[in-house]
Write a protein that holds these residues in place. Structure first.
Motif, PDB file in Angstrom:
ATOM      1  N   MET A 160       0.730  -1.216   0.041  1.00 35.94           N
ATOM      2  CA  MET A 160      -0.106   0.044   0.229  1.00 35.94           C
ATOM      3  C   MET A 160       0.798   1.244   0.081  1.00 35.94           C
ATOM      4  N   SER A 161       0.348   2.088  -0.834  1.00 35.52           N
ATOM      5  CA  SER A 161       1.125   3.542  -0.688  1.00 35.52           C
ATOM      6  C   SER A 161       1.189   4.176   0.285  1.00 35.52           C
ATOM      7  N   GLN A 162       2.161   4.824   0.949  1.00 38.85           N
ATOM      8  CA  GLN A 162       2.162   5.572   2.308  1.00 38.85           C
ATOM      9  C   GLN A 162       1.761   7.095   1.894  1.00 38.85           C
ATOM     10  N   LEU A 163       0.805   7.633   2.964  1.00 40.44           N
ATOM     11  CA  LEU A 163       0.633   8.854   3.047  1.00 40.44           C
ATOM     12  C   LEU A 163       1.527   9.470   4.251  1.00 40.44           C
ATOM     13  N   LEU A 164       2.476  10.454   3.991  1.00 38.05           N
ATOM     14  CA  LEU A 164       3.250  10.841   4.862  1.00 38.05           C
ATOM     15  C   LEU A 164       2.739  12.206   5.482  1.00 38.05           C
TER      16      LEU A 164
ATOM     17  N   PRO B 177       4.451   8.011   8.285  1.00 40.77           N
ATOM     18  CA  PRO B 177       3.319   7.287   7.774  1.00 40.77           C
ATOM     19  C   PRO B 177       2.113   7.430   8.643  1.00 40.77           C
ATOM     20  N   VAL B 178       0.866   7.439   8.012  1.00 42.17           N
ATOM     21  CA  VAL B 178      -0.057   7.298   8.686  1.00 42.17           C
ATOM     22  C   VAL B 178      -0.839   5.926   8.127  1.00 42.17           C
ATOM     23  N   SER B 179      -1.970   5.639   9.025  1.00 43.90           N
ATOM     24  CA  SER B 179      -2.588   4.211   8.923  1.00 43.90           C
ATOM     25  C   SER B 179      -3.379   4.156   7.448  1.00 43.90           C
ATOM     26  N   GLY B 180      -3.576   5.195   7.118  1.00 41.01           N
ATOM     27  CA  GLY B 180      -4.592   5.266   5.723  1.00 41.01           C
ATOM     28  C   GLY B 180      -6.014   5.159   5.984  1.00 41.01           C
ATOM     29  N   HIS B 181      -6.436   4.974   7.442  1.00 39.01           N
ATOM     30  CA  HIS B 181      -7.807   4.844   7.571  1.00 39.01           C
ATOM     31  C   HIS B 181      -8.472   6.363   8.107  1.00 39.01           C
ATOM     32  N   GLY B 182      -9.712   6.497   7.773  1.00 37.68           N
ATOM     33  CA  GLY B 182     -10.338   7.980   7.889  1.00 37.68           C
ATOM     34  C   GLY B 182     -11.710   7.763   7.703  1.00 37.68           C
ATOM     35  N   THR B 183     -12.402   8.711   7.911  1.00 39.59           N
ATOM     36  CA  THR B 183     -13.879   9.204   7.499  1.00 39.59           C
ATOM     37  C   THR B 183     -13.927  10.298   6.788  1.00 39.59           C
ATOM     38  N   VAL B 184     -14.913  10.277   5.725  1.00 44.58           N
ATOM     39  CA  VAL B 184     -15.208  11.560   5.037  1.00 44.58           C
ATOM     40  C   VAL B 184     -16.002  12.463   5.926  1.00 44.58           C
ATOM     41  N   PHE B 185     -15.142  13.697   5.940  1.00 50.97           N
ATOM     42  CA  PHE B 185     -15.424  14.924   6.774  1.00 50.97           C
ATOM     43  C   PHE B 185     -16.579  15.827   6.044  1.00 50.97           C
TER      44      PHE B 185
ATOM     45  N   ASP C 182     -10.582   4.000   3.287  1.00 52.63           N
ATOM     46  CA  ASP C 182      -9.240   3.651   3.298  1.00 52.63           C
ATOM     47  C   ASP C 182      -8.398   4.136   2.207  1.00 52.63           C
ATOM     48  N   LEU C 183      -7.216   4.540   2.365  1.00 49.47           N
ATOM     49  CA  LEU C 183      -6.133   4.839   1.385  1.00 49.47           C
ATOM     50  C   LEU C 183      -5.900   3.711   0.366  1.00 49.47           C
ATOM     51  N   LEU C 184      -5.981   4.227  -0.831  1.00 51.25           N
ATOM     52  CA  LEU C 184      -5.357   3.174  -1.943  1.00 51.25           C
ATOM     53  C   LEU C 184      -4.159   3.442  -2.398  1.00 51.25           C
TER      54      LEU C 184
ATOM     55  N   PHE D 167      -9.023   7.428  -1.889  1.00 52.08           N
ATOM     56  CA  PHE D 167      -9.528   6.857  -0.937  1.00 52.08           C
ATOM     57  C   PHE D 167     -10.703   6.052  -1.416  1.00 52.08           C
ATOM     58  N   ALA D 168     -11.143   4.999  -0.865  1.00 50.20           N
ATOM     59  CA  ALA D 168     -12.292   4.124  -1.190  1.00 50.20           C
ATOM     60  C   ALA D 168     -13.046   3.781  -0.053  1.00 50.20           C
ATOM     61  N   PRO D 169     -14.355   3.505  -0.128  1.00 52.01           N
ATOM     62  CA  PRO D 169     -15.037   2.769   0.881  1.00 52.01           C
ATOM     63  C   PRO D 169     -14.302   1.909   1.658  1.00 52.01           C
ATOM     64  N   ALA D 170     -14.185   2.025   2.780  1.00 53.43           N
ATOM     65  CA  ALA D 170     -13.574   1.000   3.857  1.00 53.43           C
ATOM     66  C   ALA D 170     -14.378  -0.499   3.924  1.00 53.43           C
ATOM     67  N   VAL D 171     -13.682  -1.707   3.854  1.00 50.39           N
ATOM     68  CA  VAL D 171     -14.318  -2.876   4.139  1.00 50.39           C
ATOM     69  C   VAL D 171     -13.924  -3.486   5.296  1.00 50.39           C
TER      70      VAL D 171
END
Length: 111
Positions: free
Chosen positions: A1-5, A34-42, A93-95, A106-110
């Motif tokens: 997975m690509s990292q988001l820094l 790097p962050v986890s890549g998990h989040g929510t649409v604000f 989740d981050l793609l 990002f795509a809907p989390a599973v």
């Protein structure tokens, strides 16, 4: 997975985005981590205007709040779903790939 820094304070562990040079909370040194890549649409909007002929419309432009810290938000695109299905508070989740112009995808989390 690509990292988001995202910059993180070495002294107080606060996440800072956009980059600020020094921690606005304690003045400590910031280090890109790097962050986890998990989040929510604000919040989000659906764009229907073809500003760039290489980008198929409609598409979702969103502000995603990352799980690491309340208020830690990044601009991104939401893909792999119908634009009308996106909602505020939706887990994402981050793609691994980046969008045009380098935007995180990002795509809907599973979960």
């Amino acid at each position: 997975m690509s990292q988001l820094l995202i910059e993180n304070c070495a002294a107080c562990a606060r996440w800072v985005h956009p980059a600020a040079g020094d921690c606005p909370g304690c003045g400590g040194r910031l280090i890109a981590r790097p962050v986890s890549g998990h989040g929510t649409v604000f919040t989000y909007t659906v764009n229907y205007h073809p500003y760039n002929p290489d980008i198929v419309t409609p598409y979702v432009i969103a502000i995603v709040e990352l799980d690491e810290q309340n208020g830690l938000r990044v601009a991104a695109n939401i893909i792999d779903c119908e634009p009308d299905s996106v909602t505020c508070g939706m887990p994402v989740d981050l793609l691994p790939q980046r969008g045009s112009g380098g935007a995180p995808l990002f795509a809907p989390a599973v979960r």
